[in-house]
Design a protein around this motif. Structure first.
Motif, mmCIF file in Angstrom:
data_model
loop_
_atom_site.group_PDB
_atom_site.id
_atom_site.type_symbol
_atom_site.label_atom_id
_atom_site.label_comp_id
_atom_site.label_asym_id
_atom_site.label_seq_id
_atom_site.Cartn_x
_atom_site.Cartn_y
_atom_site.Cartn_z
ATOM 1 N N PRO A 181 -76.133 16.181 76.734
ATOM 2 C CA PRO A 181 -76.920 17.385 76.480
ATOM 3 C C PRO A 181 -76.068 18.465 75.830
ATOM 4 C CG PRO A 181 -76.318 17.265 78.790
ATOM 5 C CD PRO A 181 -75.824 15.990 78.171
ATOM 6 N N GLY A 182 -76.710 19.311 75.025
ATOM 7 C CA GLY A 182 -75.949 20.227 74.191
ATOM 8 C C GLY A 182 -75.420 21.474 74.862
ATOM 9 N N GLY A 183 -75.822 21.741 76.106
ATOM 10 C CA GLY A 183 -75.449 22.990 76.755
ATOM 11 C C GLY A 183 -73.957 23.222 76.862
ATOM 12 N N ALA A 184 -73.210 22.219 77.335
ATOM 13 C CA ALA A 184 -71.765 22.380 77.525
ATOM 14 C C ALA A 184 -71.052 22.561 76.192
ATOM 15 C CB ALA A 184 -71.198 21.177 78.266
ATOM 16 N N ALA A 185 -71.452 21.783 75.191
ATOM 17 C CA ALA A 185 -70.824 21.895 73.871
ATOM 18 C C ALA A 185 -71.141 23.241 73.228
ATOM 19 C CB ALA A 185 -71.288 20.752 72.969
ATOM 20 N N MET A 186 -72.361 23.722 73.401
ATOM 21 C CA MET A 186 -72.735 25.036 72.872
ATOM 22 C C MET A 186 -71.917 26.134 73.549
ATOM 23 S SD MET A 186 -75.274 25.146 70.523
ATOM 24 C CE MET A 186 -76.325 26.569 70.829
#
Length: 357
Positions: A181-186
């Protein structure tokens, strides 16, 4: 009171045993079987696949929770399960398993609302937390503000009218080509962006606020769409097709611009809520509550408004069984029980409690 709690509302199969009472709140075990690697292939949660994975994992995680706590069913006082809201197929797996287990063991069954459980995760980190308080639950599927008059009494006073904040973060991350999921990378990219902004080496993209005027509601759809359109336009201007990677510098710019717009919009609304209600206790919970920039910004707002902020530790922000167990205790105290006719409900708005003692 020792409670075995089961959570299966989305893509995490979780079971935990908590020991909780008026003066103590302890997690004895907390087991989570993640499906991230499976759903990463599709860029999001596939409900049918998630349901089947729950079936495969639920016995294993429940047994592991008992082993980790060095307890058996005979040592427990109750079984709790998330019954709403969530993906209906996923919820049904947990509800069916919990009903069977409670019936066979002769234990009371406690139905738990997933949203209330997220807020209840804060009880472990903050043993002195007591209602009334304001709760802001922000995750991939939910973005809502509640007035909590009692541990089991939640009144929604604001929420998203379309997309949830976490869903928007993940969608923008996917368009940027970030891992799911993109949350951590964002979060990590935005940290780079804020550092560059502080040095005057970066200009933010102009994006709309998710905060709606004269209300406590949000709209993340416009923010998400504006950001996605910007990325598409960038690809066209620079001659990139869908498979070409976006330069790292531009990913940073998009991430920090989107994050800042989302966080500032949330904080603006929370300020309005605190001014309106006069409540001096705020709980920030849910998967997106793990975002470092949101935590920092909401803490600043709370300090400015002389409001005590309560947040679960990062490991309890995502879906887990311990948070279900925490809320289950308060539902039990309120006399809430369920029988073998307990059903699952995709929407909390249509959910019903089977019985009250």
């Amino acid at each position: 009171m020792r409670i075995l709690a089961i959570e299966s509302s989305c893509d995490e199969t979780a079971a935990a045993i908590v020991d909780i009472g008026p003066h103590h709140r302890q997690i004895l075990s907390n087991v989570v079987a993640s499906q991230i690697n499976t759903h990463a292939l599709y860029g999001g949660v596939v409900p049918e696949i998630a349901s089947r994975a729950h079936i495969e994992a639920i016995s294993m995680v429940t047994q592991q929770a008992q082993r980790d706590a060095s307890l058996t069913l005979s040592d427990l006082d109750a079984i709790a399960v998330t019954y709403t809201p969530g993906l209906i197929g996923c919820l049904l797996v947990g509800v069916s398993f919990a009903k069977s287990l409670a019936f066979s063991a002769g234990l009371p069954l406690i139905p738990v609302d997933h949203i209330k459980a997220h807020a209840a995760a804060a009880y472990f980190e903050h043993p002195t937390l007591e209602a009334p308080f304001t709760a802001f639950v922000v995750s991939g599927g939910h973005t809502s503000i509640y007035s909590v008059s009692a541990p089991s009494q939640f009144e929604e006073i604001g929420g998203t009218r379309d997309d949830a904040a976490g869903e928007a973060f993940d969608k923008v991350g996917r368009i940027l080509g970030l891992p799911y999921p993109g949350g951590a990378a964002m979060d990590a990219l935005a940290a780079e962006g804020y550092a560059l902004l502080a040095e005057g080496k970066l200009d933010k993209i102009s994006l709309p606020s998710p905060a709606l005027r004269d209300t406590f509601d949000f709209s993340f759809s416009g923010l998400k769409t504006a950001c996605v359109n910007y990325i598409h336009n960038y690809r066209q201007i620079h001659g990139l097709d869908k498979t070409d990677p976006i330069p790292h510098e531009e990913r940073v710019r998009v991430a920090v611009s989107f994050t800042d717009a989302a966080v500032q919009g949330i904080c603006k609304t929370l300020e309005k809520v605190m001014h309106h209600t006069g409540e001096k206790k705020l709980v920030l919970a849910g998967g997106v509550a793990a975002n470092s920039h949101l935590r920092k910004a909401v803490l600043s707002v709370a300090e400015k408004e002389n409001t005590a902020l309560y947040m679960p530790p990062l490991k309890l922000c995502g879906d887990n069984g311990a948070m279900v167990g925490a809320q289950a205790y308060f539902e039990y105290i309120a006399g809430i029980r369920a029988g073998t006719d307990l059903n699952a409900f995709a929407s909390g708005e249509t959910a019903v409690i089977c019985s009250t003692l």
